[in-house]
Design a protein around this motif. Structure first.
Motif, PDB file in Angstrom:
ATOM      1  N   MET A   1      33.846   7.046  21.764  1.00 24.07           N
ATOM      2  CA  MET A   1      33.375   8.197  21.008  1.00 24.07           C
ATOM      3  C   MET A   1      33.243   7.857  19.521  1.00 24.07           C
ATOM      4  SD  MET A   1      32.388  11.114  21.812  1.00 24.07           S
ATOM      5  CE  MET A   1      32.055  12.712  21.214  1.00 24.07           C
ATOM      6  N   SER A   2      34.094   6.970  19.023  1.00 19.11           N
ATOM      7  CA  SER A   2      34.056   6.611  17.601  1.00 19.11           C
ATOM      8  C   SER A   2      32.717   6.010  17.200  1.00 19.11           C
ATOM      9  CB  SER A   2      35.182   5.640  17.270  1.00 19.11           C
ATOM     10  OG  SER A   2      36.423   6.292  17.383  1.00 19.11           O
ATOM     11  N   TRP A   3      32.132   5.233  18.102  1.00 15.45           N
ATOM     12  CA  TRP A   3      30.836   4.648  17.771  1.00 15.45           C
ATOM     13  C   TRP A   3      29.743   5.710  17.700  1.00 15.45           C
ATOM     14  CZ3 TRP A   3      29.848   0.080  15.685  1.00 15.45           C
ATOM     15  CH2 TRP A   3      30.877  -0.865  15.708  1.00 15.45           C
ATOM     16  N   MET A   4      29.855   6.743  18.520  1.00 12.52           N
ATOM     17  CA  MET A   4      28.894   7.848  18.428  1.00 12.52           C
ATOM     18  C   MET A   4      29.069   8.583  17.103  1.00 12.52           C
ATOM     19  SD  MET A   4      26.900   7.664  20.929  1.00 12.52           S
ATOM     20  CE  MET A   4      26.028   9.161  20.578  1.00 12.52           C
ATOM     21  N   TYR A   5      30.329   8.788  16.696  1.00 17.93           N
ATOM     22  CA  TYR A   5      30.586   9.398  15.390  1.00 17.93           C
ATOM     23  C   TYR A   5      29.954   8.561  14.282  1.00 17.93           C
ATOM     24  CZ  TYR A   5      34.221  12.391  17.487  1.00 17.93           C
ATOM     25  OH  TYR A   5      34.912  13.310  18.237  1.00 17.93           O
ATOM     26  N   LEU A   6      30.081   7.253  14.413  1.00 22.05           N
ATOM     27  CA  LEU A   6      29.541   6.363  13.386  1.00 22.05           C
ATOM     28  C   LEU A   6      28.020   6.426  13.337  1.00 22.05           C
ATOM     29  CD1 LEU A   6      30.308   4.386  11.193  1.00 22.05           C
ATOM     30  CD2 LEU A   6      30.367   2.575  12.926  1.00 22.05           C
ATOM     31  N   ILE A   7      27.381   6.497  14.479  1.00 17.51           N
ATOM     32  CA  ILE A   7      25.914   6.612  14.517  1.00 17.51           C
ATOM     33  C   ILE A   7      25.480   7.930  13.878  1.00 17.51           C
ATOM     34  CG2 ILE A   7      23.940   6.903  16.068  1.00 17.51           C
ATOM     35  CD1 ILE A   7      25.402   4.850  17.944  1.00 17.51           C
ATOM     36  N   VAL A   8      26.154   9.016  14.224  1.00 22.68           N
ATOM     37  CA  VAL A   8      25.827  10.327  13.623  1.00 22.68           C
ATOM     38  C   VAL A   8      26.029  10.267  12.111  1.00 22.68           C
ATOM     39  CG1 VAL A   8      26.505  12.762  13.508  1.00 22.68           C
ATOM     40  CG2 VAL A   8      26.282  11.622  15.725  1.00 22.68           C
ATOM     41  N   ALA A   9      27.131   9.655  11.684  1.00 22.90           N
ATOM     42  CA  ALA A   9      27.389   9.516  10.244  1.00 22.90           C
ATOM     43  C   ALA A   9      26.261   8.742   9.566  1.00 22.90           C
ATOM     44  CB  ALA A   9      28.727   8.810  10.018  1.00 22.90           C
ATOM     45  N   GLY A  10      25.805   7.684  10.206  1.00 21.85           N
ATOM     46  CA  GLY A  10      24.709   6.889   9.643  1.00 21.85           C
ATOM     47  C   GLY A  10      23.410   7.666   9.566  1.00 21.85           C
ATOM     48  N   LEU A  11      23.134   8.472  10.578  1.00 19.56           N
ATOM     49  CA  LEU A  11      21.910   9.279  10.555  1.00 19.56           C
ATOM     50  C   LEU A  11      21.957  10.325   9.449  1.00 19.56           C
ATOM     51  CD1 LEU A  11      21.333   9.681  14.404  1.00 19.56           C
ATOM     52  CD2 LEU A  11      20.111   8.169  12.805  1.00 19.56           C
ATOM     53  N   PHE A  12      23.135  10.918   9.260  1.00 20.18           N
ATOM     54  CA  PHE A  12      23.258  11.876   8.159  1.00 20.18           C
ATOM     55  C   PHE A  12      23.222  11.177   6.803  1.00 20.18           C
ATOM     56  CE2 PHE A  12      24.355  15.025  11.331  1.00 20.18           C
ATOM     57  CZ  PHE A  12      23.775  16.167  10.796  1.00 20.18           C
ATOM     58  N   GLU A  13      23.640   9.911   6.769  1.00 15.21           N
ATOM     59  CA  GLU A  13      23.490   9.162   5.521  1.00 15.21           C
ATOM     60  C   GLU A  13      22.013   9.013   5.176  1.00 15.21           C
ATOM     61  OE1 GLU A  13      24.428   5.013   3.210  1.00 15.21           O
ATOM     62  OE2 GLU A  13      24.589   5.048   5.386  1.00 15.21           O
ATOM     63  N   CYS A  14      21.199   8.728   6.174  1.00 16.81           N
ATOM     64  CA  CYS A  14      19.747   8.661   5.951  1.00 16.81           C
ATOM     65  C   CYS A  14      19.235   9.989   5.405  1.00 16.81           C
ATOM     66  CB  CYS A  14      19.011   8.373   7.259  1.00 16.81           C
ATOM     67  SG  CYS A  14      19.386   6.820   8.027  1.00 16.81           S
ATOM     68  N   SER A  15      19.715  11.078   5.993  1.00 22.07           N
ATOM     69  CA  SER A  15      19.262  12.407   5.570  1.00 22.07           C
ATOM     70  C   SER A  15      19.585  12.672   4.111  1.00 22.07           C
ATOM     71  CB  SER A  15      19.927  13.488   6.425  1.00 22.07           C
ATOM     72  OG  SER A  15      19.580  13.330   7.770  1.00 22.07           O
ATOM     73  N   TRP A  16      20.825  12.362   3.694  1.00 24.20           N
ATOM     74  CA  TRP A  16      21.156  12.676   2.299  1.00 24.20           C
ATOM     75  C   TRP A  16      20.498  11.718   1.328  1.00 24.20           C
ATOM     76  CZ3 TRP A  16      23.753   9.301  -0.771  1.00 24.20           C
ATOM     77  CH2 TRP A  16      24.752   8.481  -0.246  1.00 24.20           C
ATOM     78  N   ALA A  17      20.292  10.476   1.742  1.00 20.42           N
ATOM     79  CA  ALA A  17      19.617   9.542   0.841  1.00 20.42           C
ATOM     80  C   ALA A  17      18.160   9.956   0.624  1.00 20.42           C
ATOM     81  CB  ALA A  17      19.706   8.127   1.393  1.00 20.42           C
ATOM     82  N   ILE A  18      17.493  10.337   1.692  1.00 19.30           N
ATOM     83  CA  ILE A  18      16.111  10.829   1.552  1.00 19.30           C
ATOM     84  C   ILE A  18      16.121  12.166   0.818  1.00 19.30           C
ATOM     85  CG2 ILE A  18      14.125  11.730   2.837  1.00 19.30           C
ATOM     86  CD1 ILE A  18      14.231   8.680   2.813  1.00 19.30           C
ATOM     87  N   GLY A  19      17.113  12.984   1.103  1.00 20.34           N
ATOM     88  CA  GLY A  19      17.223  14.288   0.431  1.00 20.34           C
ATOM     89  C   GLY A  19      17.326  14.168  -1.074  1.00 20.34           C
ATOM     90  N   LEU A  20      17.967  13.103  -1.541  1.00 20.74           N
ATOM     91  CA  LEU A  20      18.070  12.899  -2.991  1.00 20.74           C
ATOM     92  C   LEU A  20      16.699  12.864  -3.650  1.00 20.74           C
ATOM     93  CD1 LEU A  20      20.905  10.237  -3.273  1.00 20.74           C
ATOM     94  CD2 LEU A  20      20.996  12.611  -4.033  1.00 20.74           C
ATOM     95  N   LYS A  21      15.731  12.277  -2.961  1.00 21.11           N
ATOM     96  CA  LYS A  21      14.372  12.209  -3.502  1.00 21.11           C
ATOM     97  C   LYS A  21      13.804  13.622  -3.695  1.00 21.11           C
ATOM     98  CE  LYS A  21      10.306  10.003  -4.052  1.00 21.11           C
ATOM     99  NZ  LYS A  21      10.023   9.236  -5.230  1.00 21.11           N
ATOM    100  N   TYR A  22      14.084  14.490  -2.733  1.00 16.03           N
ATOM    101  CA  TYR A  22      13.530  15.840  -2.770  1.00 16.03           C
ATOM    102  C   TYR A  22      14.277  16.773  -3.726  1.00 16.03           C
ATOM    103  CZ  TYR A  22      10.576  14.570   1.150  1.00 16.03           C
ATOM    104  OH  TYR A  22       9.637  13.968   1.948  1.00 16.03           O
TER     105      TYR A  22
END
Length: 105
Positions: A1-22
């Motif tokens: 389950m920890s690896w799934m948490y890590l993947i979700v965390a990484g996807l949300f990292e993408c979201s906030w990094a792109i969000g910074l542009k907006y």
């Protein structure tokens, strides 16, 4: 389950990094709120993953997922370069992520 948490965390990292542009320097309210929420969610899932995944591995995979995701989204959303060399080096990051997963217990 920890690896799934890590993947979700990484996807949300993408979201906030792109969000910074907006957010345009945190001057736009709605993108800023969504960006900050994505940051909180990303860090929350990262902390859950780190309960069982070593910190170095978790952090490297988290940043790797974020880096690859942001590069790809930059190409799609902002028309950034997608030349062969850039794609090659992104694939090297993906290889590193897969390698870290493969050697982790």
């Amino acid at each position: 389950m920890s690896w799934m948490y890590l993947i979700v965390a990484g996807l949300f990292e993408c979201s906030w990094a792109i969000g910074l542009k907006y957010t345009e320097g945190f001057t736009r309210l709605v993108p800023t709120v969504f960006t900050v929420l994505a940051m909180i969610i990303s860090f929350g899932f990262l902390s859950l993953a780190m309960k069982t995944i070593p910190v170095g591995t978790a952090y490297a995979v988290w940043t790797g997922i974020g880096a690859v995701g942001v590069v790809v989204m930059g190409m799609v959303l902002f028309g950034e370069s997608h030349d062969l060399a850039r794609v090659f080096f992104v694939l090297l990051i993906v290889t590193g992520i897969v390698g870290l997963k493969a050697v982790s217990s």
